[in-house]
Design a protein around this motif. Structure first.
Motif, short mmCIF file in Angstrom:
data_model
loop_
_atom_site.label_atom_id
_atom_site.label_comp_id
_atom_site.label_asym_id
_atom_site.label_seq_id
_atom_site.Cartn_x
_atom_site.Cartn_y
_atom_site.Cartn_z
N MET A 1 -4.90 46.82 49.17
CA MET A 1 -5.57 47.91 48.47
C MET A 1 -4.53 48.99 48.22
N ALA A 2 -4.77 49.51 47.01
CA ALA A 2 -3.87 50.53 46.84
C ALA A 2 -3.93 51.91 47.69
N ARG A 3 -2.67 52.36 47.71
CA ARG A 3 -2.88 53.90 48.68
C ARG A 3 -3.39 54.83 47.70
N PRO A 4 -3.97 55.74 48.54
CA PRO A 4 -4.35 57.01 47.78
C PRO A 4 -3.39 57.96 47.37
N ARG A 5 -2.46 57.61 46.97
CA ARG A 5 -1.33 58.10 46.29
C ARG A 5 -0.47 57.39 45.40
N ASP A 6 0.28 58.09 44.45
CA ASP A 6 1.22 57.56 43.63
C ASP A 6 2.32 56.71 44.12
N ILE A 7 2.63 55.45 43.99
CA ILE A 7 3.86 54.68 44.34
C ILE A 7 5.03 55.14 43.41
N THR A 8 6.16 55.50 43.82
CA THR A 8 7.10 55.85 43.05
C THR A 8 7.98 54.69 42.72
N LYS A 9 8.77 54.68 41.60
CA LYS A 9 9.48 53.53 41.20
C LYS A 9 10.63 53.11 42.27
N SER A 10 11.25 54.27 43.00
CA SER A 10 12.36 54.14 43.72
C SER A 10 11.71 53.30 45.31
N GLU A 11 10.35 53.43 45.49
CA GLU A 11 9.80 52.79 46.58
C GLU A 11 9.56 51.30 46.08
N ILE A 12 9.19 51.00 44.84
CA ILE A 12 9.06 49.70 44.46
C ILE A 12 10.64 49.05 44.49
N ILE A 13 11.54 49.49 44.12
CA ILE A 13 12.98 49.21 44.20
C ILE A 13 13.23 48.85 45.58
N ASP A 14 13.15 49.83 46.50
CA ASP A 14 13.40 49.76 47.94
C ASP A 14 12.73 48.38 48.44
N ALA A 15 11.28 48.29 48.22
CA ALA A 15 10.69 47.11 48.83
C ALA A 15 11.35 45.77 48.06
N ALA A 16 11.54 45.72 46.95
CA ALA A 16 12.23 44.37 46.39
C ALA A 16 13.66 44.20 46.95
N ARG A 17 14.27 45.24 47.16
CA ARG A 17 15.69 45.09 47.93
C ARG A 17 15.61 44.43 49.21
N ARG A 18 14.58 44.98 49.98
CA ARG A 18 14.50 44.40 51.44
C ARG A 18 14.27 43.02 51.13
N LEU A 19 12.83 42.59 50.48
CA LEU A 19 12.69 41.20 50.18
C LEU A 19 13.80 40.34 49.60
N LEU A 20 14.54 40.69 48.58
CA LEU A 20 15.74 40.00 48.23
C LEU A 20 16.57 39.77 49.39
N GLN A 21 17.12 40.75 50.08
CA GLN A 21 18.11 40.66 51.00
C GLN A 21 17.87 39.73 52.18
N THR A 22 16.59 39.43 52.49
CA THR A 22 16.14 38.55 53.69
C THR A 22 15.61 37.18 53.06
N ARG A 23 14.92 37.30 51.74
CA ARG A 23 14.52 35.96 51.33
C ARG A 23 15.22 35.43 50.17
N GLY A 24 16.13 36.24 49.58
CA GLY A 24 16.62 35.57 48.62
C GLY A 24 15.93 35.91 47.19
N CYS A 25 16.44 35.70 45.98
CA CYS A 25 15.87 36.16 44.64
C CYS A 25 14.72 35.27 44.41
N ASN A 26 14.80 33.88 44.89
CA ASN A 26 13.69 32.99 44.62
C ASN A 26 12.49 32.98 45.71
N GLY A 27 12.72 33.65 46.84
CA GLY A 27 12.03 33.58 47.94
C GLY A 27 10.90 34.51 48.07
N PHE A 28 10.63 35.28 46.91
CA PHE A 28 9.48 36.29 46.82
C PHE A 28 8.83 36.31 45.44
#
Length: 202
Positions: A1-28
């Motif tokens: 469910m979406a949060r009641p606020r706008d999500i910034t582009k930097s938040e998306i990038i930070d989340a992708a970085r965490r997933l990439l660093q721990t799961r690999g490029c093809n693991g998420f």
């Protein structure tokens, strides 16, 4: 469910970085990223049309940070050894996530399965690091800090390997830490069979 606020582009990038660093490029997936930040995949695609675009952005930011640090080290240290030591420290401490590893190192493992824009970013990351090391290795050879009887590309390759190892080591330590308490016991435990002392048998 979406949060009641706008999500910034930097938040998306930070989340992708965490997933990439721990799961690999093809693991998420893109859905994993959207779930992480709390937006729909459609909203995420508004910022990044493809997963490749998102990974390339992560890698590009990682490269920019590395370049910034290398530029600072240039004025902080005068010898090749000290400069590589400072870079080793940067790579070994730059990740805050347990078990994480540098995005570029993750990406190079998956290199040939990645979209062209991601491959370009990975290659440029390594070219930047290699070029920086080569410049100071050549300088160190003229001052006598590095020997001239070995090819400079060999010396640079060894320095690159050291820096990459600095990124891998924290991840290995994170995974090995639960075993450390039982390390001596495991080290003294026979594995499979024993042999008489002094026989030379394996």
């Amino acid at each position: 469910m979406a949060r009641p606020r706008d999500i910034t582009k930097s938040e998306i990038i930070d989340a992708a970085r965490r997933l990439l660093q721990t799961r690999g490029c093809n693991g998420f997936s893109v859905r994993d990223v959207s779930d992480e930040v709390g937006i729909s995949t459609a909203s995420l695609h508004y910022h990044f049309p493809t997963k490749g675009n998102l990974i390339a952005e992560v890698l590009g930011q990682d490269r920019a940070k590395m370049n910034e640090r290398m530029a600072a080290i240039e004025s902080e240290a005068e010898t090749f050894a000290f400069r590589t030591q400072l870079m080793n420290h940067y790579f070994s401490t730059s990740s805050k996530e347990p078990g994480a590893i540098g995005p570029a190192v993750v990406a190079v493992v998956d290199l040939f399965t990645l979209p062209p824009e991601c491959q370009t970013e990975v290659q440029q990351w390594f070219l930047n690091m290699e070029g920086w090391l080569t410049r100071f290795a050549m300088q160190a050879r003229t001052t006598g800090e590095l020997p001239t009887d070995r090819p400079v590309d060999t010396q640079v390759s060894e320095a690159c390997a050291s820096l990459l190892g600095a990124m891998l080591l924290p991840r290995a330590r994170d995974h090995l830490s639960p075993l450390q308490a039982s390390g001596p016991r495991l080290a003294n435990k026979p594995h499979g069979h024993t042999r008489p002392p002094g026989t030379g048998l394996p």
